[in-house]
Design an enzyme around this catalytic site. Structure first.
Site, PDB file in Angstrom:
ATOM      1  N   PHE A   1       1.099  -0.955  -0.592  1.00  0.00           N
ATOM      2  CA  PHE A   1       0.100  -0.164  -0.352  1.00  0.00           C
ATOM      3  C   PHE A   1       0.819   1.208  -0.075  1.00  0.00           C
ATOM      4  CE2 PHE A   1      -3.091  -3.285   1.357  1.00  0.00           C
ATOM      5  CZ  PHE A   1      -4.670  -2.817   0.855  1.00  0.00           C
TER       6      PHE A   1
ATOM      7  N   GLY B   1       6.015  -5.690   4.188  1.00  0.00           N
ATOM      8  CA  GLY B   1       5.585  -5.472   2.630  1.00  0.00           C
ATOM      9  C   GLY B   1       3.990  -4.889   2.913  1.00  0.00           C
ATOM     10  N   LYS B   2       3.143  -4.896   3.800  1.00  0.00           N
ATOM     11  CA  LYS B   2       1.787  -4.453   3.720  1.00  0.00           C
ATOM     12  C   LYS B   2       2.019  -3.246   3.001  1.00  0.00           C
ATOM     13  CE  LYS B   2       0.460  -7.762   6.889  1.00  0.00           C
ATOM     14  NZ  LYS B   2      -0.728  -7.482   8.220  1.00  0.00           N
ATOM     15  N   LEU B   3       2.951  -2.343   3.405  1.00  0.00           N
ATOM     16  CA  LEU B   3       2.756  -0.751   3.063  1.00  0.00           C
ATOM     17  C   LEU B   3       4.362  -1.102   2.380  1.00  0.00           C
ATOM     18  CD1 LEU B   3       0.651  -0.373   5.159  1.00  0.00           C
ATOM     19  CD2 LEU B   3       2.407   1.940   5.659  1.00  0.00           C
TER      20      LEU B   3
END
Length: 315
Positions: free
Chosen positions: A253, A281-283
């Site tokens: 994101f 690693g989500k953002l």
């Protein structure tokens, strides 16, 4: 002076006056820029960029008792105005959305009361909001009627189910999403009155809800997104479902705003910082993100109002 590099931007005393708009008030937060007032100002800056960038796929996570607290109309309006591309909600919020849409109401109550007496009077309490049992009787009649229109011996995804419900309503979040063809994912729908009602329906009908059937469409959205942003009201399942959706892609994101009252030091996801999400690693490492701590029934309408004001001024 030795502190020249550290003390560059002074705190400006905020000024308020009669007749100020939400946007003008938030600008004063930006001048004082301290504590959660500063966080809220940063959140508006991020949300404005997120909504104004046509390449951004806009996710919205809805947790907590937001619809009983009167926040459902804000989400409905954001959908109708094209500011939400993907909605992920708890089943509870969708339950209360349906209750409002079929003409039942939530009522102002009090958090100081005799809950045993409320039980005897068939009134359910959500902190200081009351909801009579009669609403659930009408809710059951409505949903069972909707479910009876499903095709037998067919599998439906949860988003198919929420879309079907929305098409049978004239107002509310699900109705707006169905009208705008916005997917509404509810990965823990069985943890709600909608889930219980569907279980009752399934005892006599061969219609299957397949939670994994939602994954292909969600993954297509994630893989196809040039940029992505998330507005997270609360945490829980909606927050994780939104964030983990990017883990299968090489992306993360680019924008995120989180409204929460939970603490990060307890280790729970709802209070986890957005910086922590970068470690997964989500953002992306360069993502612009801000958490605003406090009551979402205050922070959400203020952030949305100030952001929409800025977008209107741009036009």
């Amino acid at each position: 002076m030795k502190n020249n590099d550290l003390c560059k931007t002074p705190v400006i005393q905020a000024r308020v006056k009669a007749g100020m708009t939400a946007g003008e008030l938030v600008e004063q937060f930006g001048k004082s820029r301290a504590y959660n007032a500063g966080s809220l100002w940063h959140a508006v800056n991020i949300y404005e960029k997120m909504l104004s960038d046509p390449e951004v796929v806009k996710f919205f996570g809805l947790a907590g008792a937001m619809v009983p607290g009167g926040m459902g109309g804000i989400v409905e309006d954001l959908i109708l105005q094209g500011h939400i591309d993907v909605l992920v909600s708890t089943g509870a919020n969708l339950t209360h959305d349906v209750i409002e849409a079929i003409g039942c109401r939530h009522y102002h109550g009090t958090e100081i009361c005799n809950d045993v007496e409320l039980r005897d009077e068939e009134i359910n309490r959500i902190y200081d909001i009351f909801l009579p049992n009669d609403a659930f009787i009408k809710f059951e009649e409505f949903l069972q009627g909707v479910f009876s229109g499903l095709e037998t011996d067919k599998k439906y995804g949860i988003a198919d189910l929420t879309r079907t419900i929305g098409r049978n309503l004239d107002s509310g979040i699900l109705a707006a999403a169905a009208k705008k063809e916005i997917p509404v994912y509810c990965p823990a729908i069985q943890d709600s009155m909608i889930g219980l009602q569907y279980w009752l329906f399934s005892q006599m009908n061969k219609v299957t809800i397949d939670a994994f059937a939602d994954m292909p469409s969600l993954m297509d959205i994630c893989f196809g997104a040039k940029k992505s942003g998330a507005m997270l009201v609360g945490g829980g399942v909606p927050k994780n479902y939104i964030f983990q959706s990017m883990l299968m892609t090489p992306n993360g994101f680019d924008y995120a705003v989180q409204l929460t009252g939970d603490r990060p030091d307890l280790g729970g996801l709802s209070g986890a910082t957005l910086d922590e999400a970068k470690s997964w690693g989500k953002l992306t490492g360069e993502a612009t993100a801000q958490t605003v701590y406090g009551d979402a029934t205050i922070n959400l309408p203020l952030i949305v109002a100030a952001t929409l004001e800025r977008l209107e001024m741009r036009r």
